[in-house]
Design a protein around this motif. Structure first.
Motif, PDB file in Angstrom:
ATOM      1  N   VAL A 185      -4.055  12.308  12.574  1.00  0.00           N
ATOM      2  CA  VAL A 185      -2.720  12.374  12.315  1.00  0.00           C
ATOM      3  C   VAL A 185      -2.636  11.883  10.852  1.00  0.00           C
ATOM      4  N   GLN A 186      -2.319  12.674   9.660  1.00  0.00           N
ATOM      5  CA  GLN A 186      -2.371  12.291   8.551  1.00  0.00           C
ATOM      6  C   GLN A 186      -1.111  11.567   8.067  1.00  0.00           C
ATOM      7  N   TYR A 187      -1.149  10.880   7.027  1.00  0.00           N
ATOM      8  CA  TYR A 187      -0.143   9.906   6.304  1.00  0.00           C
ATOM      9  C   TYR A 187      -0.226  10.111   4.628  1.00  0.00           C
ATOM     10  N   THR A 188       0.784   9.886   4.046  1.00  0.00           N
ATOM     11  CA  THR A 188       0.649   9.932   2.490  1.00  0.00           C
ATOM     12  C   THR A 188       0.113   8.542   2.062  1.00  0.00           C
ATOM     13  N   ALA A 189      -0.629   8.477   0.985  1.00  0.00           N
ATOM     14  CA  ALA A 189      -0.999   7.522   0.310  1.00  0.00           C
ATOM     15  C   ALA A 189      -0.631   8.034  -1.278  1.00  0.00           C
ATOM     16  N   SER A 190      -1.162   7.160  -2.198  1.00  0.00           N
ATOM     17  CA  SER A 190      -0.925   7.343  -3.789  1.00  0.00           C
ATOM     18  C   SER A 190      -1.957   7.141  -4.508  1.00  0.00           C
ATOM     19  N   GLY A 191      -2.330   8.687  -4.853  1.00  0.00           N
ATOM     20  CA  GLY A 191      -3.399   8.643  -5.944  1.00  0.00           C
ATOM     21  C   GLY A 191      -4.722   8.394  -5.770  1.00  0.00           C
ATOM     22  N   ARG A 192      -5.550   9.259  -5.205  1.00  0.00           N
ATOM     23  CA  ARG A 192      -6.964   9.187  -4.831  1.00  0.00           C
ATOM     24  C   ARG A 192      -7.317   7.770  -4.131  1.00  0.00           C
ATOM     25  N   PRO A 193      -7.140   7.684  -2.955  1.00  0.00           N
ATOM     26  CA  PRO A 193      -7.539   6.388  -2.126  1.00  0.00           C
ATOM     27  C   PRO A 193      -9.111   6.433  -2.020  1.00  0.00           C
ATOM     28  N   THR A 194      -9.472   5.084  -2.206  1.00  0.00           N
ATOM     29  CA  THR A 194     -10.965   4.684  -2.313  1.00  0.00           C
ATOM     30  C   THR A 194     -11.332   3.830  -1.188  1.00  0.00           C
ATOM     31  N   SER A 195     -10.233   3.118  -0.582  1.00  0.00           N
ATOM     32  CA  SER A 195     -10.791   2.191   0.636  1.00  0.00           C
ATOM     33  C   SER A 195      -9.516   1.895   1.244  1.00  0.00           C
ATOM     34  N   VAL A 196      -9.789   1.459   2.429  1.00  0.00           N
ATOM     35  CA  VAL A 196      -8.816   0.891   3.429  1.00  0.00           C
ATOM     36  C   VAL A 196      -9.061  -0.395   4.229  1.00  0.00           C
ATOM     37  N   THR A 197      -8.314  -1.073   4.399  1.00  0.00           N
ATOM     38  CA  THR A 197      -8.556  -2.389   5.207  1.00  0.00           C
ATOM     39  C   THR A 197      -7.169  -2.529   5.925  1.00  0.00           C
ATOM     40  N   LEU A 198      -7.352  -3.208   7.304  1.00  0.00           N
ATOM     41  CA  LEU A 198      -6.715  -3.137   8.151  1.00  0.00           C
ATOM     42  C   LEU A 198      -6.106  -4.813   8.869  1.00  0.00           C
ATOM     43  N   GLY A 199      -4.844  -5.029   9.138  1.00  0.00           N
ATOM     44  CA  GLY A 199      -4.644  -6.104   9.261  1.00  0.00           C
ATOM     45  C   GLY A 199      -3.053  -6.269   9.740  1.00  0.00           C
ATOM     46  N   ASP A 200      -2.662  -7.453  10.396  1.00  0.00           N
ATOM     47  CA  ASP A 200      -1.298  -7.417  10.677  1.00  0.00           C
ATOM     48  C   ASP A 200      -0.556  -8.131   9.543  1.00  0.00           C
ATOM     49  N   VAL A 201      -0.077  -7.593   8.560  1.00  0.00           N
ATOM     50  CA  VAL A 201       0.603  -8.285   7.167  1.00  0.00           C
ATOM     51  C   VAL A 201       1.977  -8.530   7.575  1.00  0.00           C
ATOM     52  N   ASN A 202       2.685  -8.349   8.173  1.00  0.00           N
ATOM     53  CA  ASN A 202       3.931  -8.828   8.677  1.00  0.00           C
ATOM     54  C   ASN A 202       4.116  -9.500   9.786  1.00  0.00           C
ATOM     55  N   THR A 203       3.059  -9.887  10.469  1.00  0.00           N
ATOM     56  CA  THR A 203       3.206 -10.897  11.771  1.00  0.00           C
ATOM     57  C   THR A 203       4.163 -10.417  12.646  1.00  0.00           C
ATOM     58  N   ASP A 204       3.904  -9.106  13.025  1.00  0.00           N
ATOM     59  CA  ASP A 204       4.758  -8.749  14.082  1.00  0.00           C
ATOM     60  C   ASP A 204       3.852  -7.862  15.382  1.00  0.00           C
ATOM     61  N   ASN A 205       2.439  -8.502  15.280  1.00  0.00           N
ATOM     62  CA  ASN A 205       1.712  -8.246  16.239  1.00  0.00           C
ATOM     63  C   ASN A 205       1.266  -6.752  16.451  1.00  0.00           C
ATOM     64  N   ALA A 206       1.457  -5.945  15.347  1.00  0.00           N
ATOM     65  CA  ALA A 206       1.202  -4.550  15.089  1.00  0.00           C
ATOM     66  C   ALA A 206       0.035  -4.444  13.870  1.00  0.00           C
ATOM     67  N   ILE A 207      -0.927  -3.618  13.813  1.00  0.00           N
ATOM     68  CA  ILE A 207      -1.802  -3.477  13.022  1.00  0.00           C
ATOM     69  C   ILE A 207      -1.216  -2.652  11.919  1.00  0.00           C
ATOM     70  N   ASP A 208      -1.339  -3.153  10.350  1.00  0.00           N
ATOM     71  CA  ASP A 208      -0.905  -2.322   9.199  1.00  0.00           C
ATOM     72  C   ASP A 208      -1.891  -1.677   8.792  1.00  0.00           C
ATOM     73  N   ILE A 209      -1.820  -0.825   7.484  1.00  0.00           N
ATOM     74  CA  ILE A 209      -2.712  -0.209   6.877  1.00  0.00           C
ATOM     75  C   ILE A 209      -2.613  -0.682   5.395  1.00  0.00           C
ATOM     76  N   VAL A 210      -3.794  -0.945   4.863  1.00  0.00           N
ATOM     77  CA  VAL A 210      -3.560  -1.203   3.211  1.00  0.00           C
ATOM     78  C   VAL A 210      -4.587  -0.249   2.468  1.00  0.00           C
ATOM     79  N   VAL A 211      -4.105   0.723   1.649  1.00  0.00           N
ATOM     80  CA  VAL A 211      -4.946   1.600   0.902  1.00  0.00           C
ATOM     81  C   VAL A 211      -4.934   1.110  -0.611  1.00  0.00           C
ATOM     82  N   VAL A 212      -6.287   1.369  -1.006  1.00  0.00           N
ATOM     83  CA  VAL A 212      -6.570   1.285  -2.427  1.00  0.00           C
ATOM     84  C   VAL A 212      -6.576   2.446  -2.964  1.00  0.00           C
ATOM     85  N   ASN A 213      -5.695   2.619  -4.120  1.00  0.00           N
ATOM     86  CA  ASN A 213      -5.596   3.968  -4.688  1.00  0.00           C
ATOM     87  C   ASN A 213      -6.044   4.080  -6.163  1.00  0.00           C
TER      88      ASN A 213
END
Length: 432
Positions: A185-213
């Motif tokens: 399933v695809q999601y939009t990011a901005s401007g040629r993504p080169t890396s991804v890291t995963l973690g719960d950044v808003n402490t709601d017990n759900a994993i979030d996605i952080v993309v480097v563009n």
């Protein structure tokens, strides 16, 4: 017959101490410096470095991608932080990133690899002995660049996230609970993504996605809904031509911050978390020439996360945390040439973090061992074995009886009850 003073002291001392024996461990003396790099031959155009105990022998092994050879390489730890010759596996066309994870919940680390020219991500399941089954490939977007795994939908198995250089940017593939994966399933990011890291950044017990563009000079944060779906991205500016990002609590406030290697201006961006999954404007810190890879960890054992950077100019930089998420000037260590990937791990099992660095132009992998040394903040550890026990008591009594300076615990040049008292105090305090 009267006892000698030495015998009397020994008897009184033993009677006092024996019921209170305990074992303590020693602290380490660390300043975040490293030994000279040792280089291990890899394949053509080594691009990423991964660390994990793939043969379950208690020692961390190394994994790399060889971009031009279309292989990934495994280097087994000999048990002393030296490594065997790489064993290679086919990894698709243009393997550019890899990671270890237990994808089928069998207790063994498997491999995920992103292959840029195959437009796919591949999984190699472990055979349980440090070898791997042939790859199984899954379609992604165009020119995938980075791959990571985490439990995105709360079903206790690890799902796949891949970022793609061209197209919507983010591919999410949910685990079928057996190490196979559903369609992306695809999601939009901005401007040629080169890396991804995963973690719960808003402490709601759900994993979030952080993309480097890379071309967007930004990071995109996609908050997880807890069911394997994600919100629209929120973008934050970083430095020019960002290459790699990681998450870590660098300011000690119990939430995850974003740290990014910026190739263009030779620096690192640190974006501190506001506590709700939104981030402050980035602070910039100088790194080496052309930063490409990055990781965070406590390199000097002071309780704060430090930054390690792989630089395309042929070095690794260490930026020590000086408190509250700010960092000292970089310390540079030469590597094997054109460093592009870096990961931290305790390769020699001595309780501190070492570095593994992938070198694109050197076609090799550099290992840099942390120079932390076991100090002895416990004067009562007379045997120097890192523990306080009966053998230290025996060593003290022997030294006291022979008037060895080791038993002069109050440093007054005399041997008497005050030395016994000082030893008892030191023994009772244990080791920090």
């Amino acid at each position: 017959m009267r006892c000698s003073p030495t015998i009397a002291i020994r008897a009184a001392f033993a009677a006092t101490l024996i019921p209170t024996f305990a074992t303590h461990t020693l602290a380490q003396d660390c300043d975040g410096t490293f030994e000279t790099a040792v280089n291990y031959a890899a394949g053509d155009s080594t691009r990423s470095a991964s660390i994990g105990d793939i043969d379950n022998d208690g020692h961390l092994d190394l994994g790399i991608t060889n971009f031009q050879d279309d292989t990934l390489g495994i280097l087994i730890n000999n048990g002393d932080a030296t490594f065997g010759t790489q064993v290679t596996y086919p990894a698709g066309d243009g393997p550019i990133d890899m990671t270890f994870a237990d994808l089928n919940s069998d207790g063994h680390l498997d491999i995920g690899v992103a292959s840029a020219f195959s437009n796919s991500a591949s999984v190699l399941l472990s055979n349980g002995d440090g070898t791997f089954a042939p790859l199984v490939s899954y379609a992604t977007g165009f020119s995938p660049r980075s791959i990571r795994f985490d439990d995105l939908d709360g079903d206790d198995d690890l799902d796949m996230v891949v970022v793609n250089d061209i197209g919507p940017g983010v591919s999410v593939l949910l685990n079928n609970s057996d190490g196979t994966f559903a369609d992306q399933v695809q999601y939009t990011a901005s401007g040629r993504p080169t890396s991804v890291t995963l973690g719960d950044v808003n402490t709601d017990n759900a994993i979030d996605i952080v993309v480097v563009n890379f071309s967007g000079d930004s990071v995109s944060v996609l908050l997880g809904n807890g069911d394997g779906t994600f919100s629209a991205p929120t973008d934050y500016s970083v430095g020019d031509q960002p290459r790699r990002g990681v998450l870590g609590d660098v300011d000690g406030d119990s939430d995850l911050d974003i740290i990014v290697a910026n190739q263009g201006p030779d620096n690192v961006s640190v974006l501190l978390n506001m506590g709700d999954g939104t981030f402050l404007a980035n602070s910039l810190y100088t790194a080496g020439e052309s930063p490409r890879g990055i990781d965070v960890g406590d390199l000097d054992n002071d309780g704060d996360l430090d930054i390690a950077v792989a630089n395309g100019g042929g070095s690794a930089s260490v930026l020590l945390n000086i408190g509250s998420g700010s960092f000292a000037a970089p310390i540079e260590y030469p590597t094997g040439g054109g460093s592009v990937g870096l990961m931290l791990g305790d390769l020699d099992n001595d309780g501190d973090l070492d570095m593994a660095v992938a070198n694109e132009f050197g076609d090799n992998l550099s290992v840099l061992i942390n120079l932390c040394t076991v100090g002895n903040p416990c004067p009562a550890d007379l045997t120097g074995d890192g523990e306080l026990n009966f053998f230290d008591v025996s060593a003290f009594l022997t030294a006291f009886g022979s008037q060895d300076p080791a038993a002069d615990f109050n440093s007054d040049g005399m041997f008497n009850f005050f030395d016994v008292s000082a030893f008892l105090t030191a023994f009772g305090e244990g080791c920090p």
